[in-house]
Design a protein around this motif. Structure first.
Motif, mmCIF file in Angstrom:
data_model
loop_
_atom_site.group_PDB
_atom_site.id
_atom_site.type_symbol
_atom_site.label_atom_id
_atom_site.label_comp_id
_atom_site.label_asym_id
_atom_site.label_seq_id
_atom_site.Cartn_x
_atom_site.Cartn_y
_atom_site.Cartn_z
ATOM 1 N N GLY A 1 3.777 7.319 3.609
ATOM 2 C CA GLY A 1 3.751 6.430 2.456
ATOM 3 C C GLY A 1 2.365 5.917 2.149
ATOM 4 O O GLY A 1 2.039 5.608 0.993
ATOM 5 N N TRP B 1 0.816 -1.214 0.000
ATOM 6 C CA TRP B 1 0.000 0.000 0.000
ATOM 7 C C TRP B 1 0.856 1.273 0.000
ATOM 8 O O TRP B 1 0.384 2.343 -0.318
ATOM 9 C CB TRP B 1 -0.921 0.013 1.224
ATOM 10 N N ASP C 1 3.327 4.090 -1.089
ATOM 11 C CA ASP C 1 3.819 4.699 -2.319
ATOM 12 C C ASP C 1 5.284 5.086 -2.085
ATOM 13 O O ASP C 1 5.572 6.112 -1.473
ATOM 14 C CB ASP C 1 2.974 5.926 -2.669
ATOM 15 N N GLU C 2 6.199 4.250 -2.571
ATOM 16 C CA GLU C 2 7.611 4.493 -2.320
ATOM 17 C C GLU C 2 8.117 5.747 -3.023
ATOM 18 O O GLU C 2 9.076 6.385 -2.557
ATOM 19 C CB GLU C 2 8.437 3.280 -2.740
ATOM 20 N N THR C 3 7.496 6.104 -4.131
ATOM 21 C CA THR C 3 7.940 7.330 -4.814
ATOM 22 C C THR C 3 7.650 8.554 -3.954
ATOM 23 O O THR C 3 8.412 9.521 -3.970
ATOM 24 C CB THR C 3 7.248 7.475 -6.177
ATOM 25 N N ARG C 4 6.567 8.514 -3.181
ATOM 26 C CA ARG C 4 6.250 9.640 -2.298
ATOM 27 C C ARG C 4 7.299 9.762 -1.194
ATOM 28 O O ARG C 4 7.668 10.869 -0.795
ATOM 29 C CB ARG C 4 4.861 9.475 -1.696
ATOM 30 N N THR D 1 8.752 0.513 4.636
ATOM 31 C CA THR D 1 8.377 -0.294 3.475
ATOM 32 C C THR D 1 8.368 -1.781 3.822
ATOM 33 O O THR D 1 7.571 -2.548 3.277
ATOM 34 C CB THR D 1 9.330 -0.035 2.299
#
Length: 383
Positions: free
Chosen positions: A364, A3, A5-8, A218
């Motif tokens: 995240g 769930w 969002d690693e880019t965030r 993460t």
């Protein structure tokens, strides 16, 4: 099942936009909180606590994000304190508290009903009083009327969760002054340095694959977290981490400490989030699984094991056995070892890291770490 969002997590501007009350900045100020709180405590006359005499007993009144203050003092005092230390979150004040005892009441706002009521009752009975909280607050007034010592919160923070070191430091200095636990100004300066180092490693601009807090965030994504301490010290850190995961990241988390929690943790490996029921939809074991026909993936058990390098060999062996069992069952296993040093330094290294991890997990997930609409609604319903 992911769930986060690693880019965030690697977008500093996105993190800042979502973090409406600068939680990350407040956590990064933990070292500064310690230094400022030492000065504030000395200016308040911390040496006057208890009239300069050792009390018969110490009771810490704190709740919510401040409750860990009592846990830490109990942890440090237990091995060698000449007087008992206990904690209380709400009234009534135990009947045995009287003029020979010290009550420590902690509330960032100085308005929390439980600590305030306990402090007021302690003052009425003639007990010595140490309070830590906002200046010119009801708690400060109670201390003034009782001729106790009040230490103002040194730095502003959005919540008691992010003001921990402003609240804890004066209590540790008082414990050192009274001979309950060894935690001098020199030790606290080292603690501040440790917290600064953690803040540098966990800064928002540090990328996910090297930032230890983002790695934990993460790693716990899509799991049912169990935070396990391998002993008493890491057990306090585990309790704090579980509270931060629940309150900040809104992820239900449980915690425990070895040796007591060994069987409880290992037993969960047989349950619906482990491998015992034969349902591996959440483990990625069946590449042909259809979420529409077979139902949604089941979250996996996530074990976050907090390790103390100073632990006795027997305790370390038990911790290793639990971790190996979790890995063998297919659970997600994350380990974090405390830094070496004084017990408060070791504790600070773990608390600092897991505080950041819970905050990054919230961000995240697209959540503001400081604002929960359901908590706001609860306050409206009960005000």
């Amino acid at each position: 099942m992911a769930w986060v969002d690693e880019t965030r997590l690697d977008d500093v501007e996105a993190l800042g936009a979502l973090d409406s009350r600068d939680t990350l900045r407040s956590l990064a100020s933990a070292g500064a909180q310690v230094r400022r709180a030492v000065v504030a405590a000395e200016e308040a006359g911390i040496e006057r606590v208890g009239g300069g005499e050792r009390p018969r007993s110490v009771l810490v009144a704190a709740l919510g994000g401040s409750a860990v203050v009592g846990d830490v003092l109990d942890l440090l005092a237990e091995p060698g304190s000449p007087v008992p230390v206990s904690a209380r979150r709400d009234a009534p004040l135990p009947g045995w508290v009287g003029p020979l005892d010290l009550v420590v009441a902690v509330s960032q706002s100085g308005r929390a009903a439980g600590p305030l009521a306990l402090a007021a009752e302690a003052a009425r009975r003639g007990a010595s009083l140490l309070t830590v909280g906002a200046a010119d607050s009801p708690l400060a007034e109670v201390a003034a009327r009782a001729r106790g010592v009040h230490v103002d919160v040194a730095l502003p923070a959005p919540s008691s969760r992010t003001a921990l070191w402003s609240l804890l430091t004066p209590v540790l200095l008082a414990a050192d002054t009274l001979g309950l636990a060894a935690c001098s100004r020199t030790v606290l300066e080292s603690v501040a340095d440790v917290l600064d180092e953690v803040a540098e490693e966990c800064r928002p601009s540090s990328e996910s694959f090297v930032n230890p807090a983002k790695v934990l965030a993460t790693g716990l994504d899509g799991t049912v977290p169990v935070v396990l301490g391998d002993g008493a010290l890491t057990g306090v850190a585990a309790c704090r981490a579980a509270q931060m995961l629940s309150r900040t990241a809104r992820v239900p988390a449980t915690h425990g400490a070895l040796p007591d929690a060994a069987a409880s943790v290992v037993a969960t490996l047989d349950g619906p989030f482990g491998s015992g029921l034969g349902d591996h939809r959440g483990s990625g074991g069946d590449i042909f699984a259809d979420p529409y026909l077979d139902g949604p993936a089941v979250p996996r058990l996530g074990l976050l094991a907090l390790r103390d390098p100073a632990l006795e060999p027997a305790g370390a062996s038990l911790a290793e056995a639990v971790v190996e069992a979790a890995r063998a069952s297919g659970a997600v296993v994350l380990e974090q070892e405390a830094r070496a040093g004084h017990p408060v330094e070791r504790l600070a290294s773990l608390i600092g890291l897991t505080d950041f991890a819970a905050t990054y997990l919230a961000l995240g997930l697209g959540l503001d770490p400081s604002v929960s609409r359901h908590v706001t609604d609860l306050r409206d319903r009960t005000s």
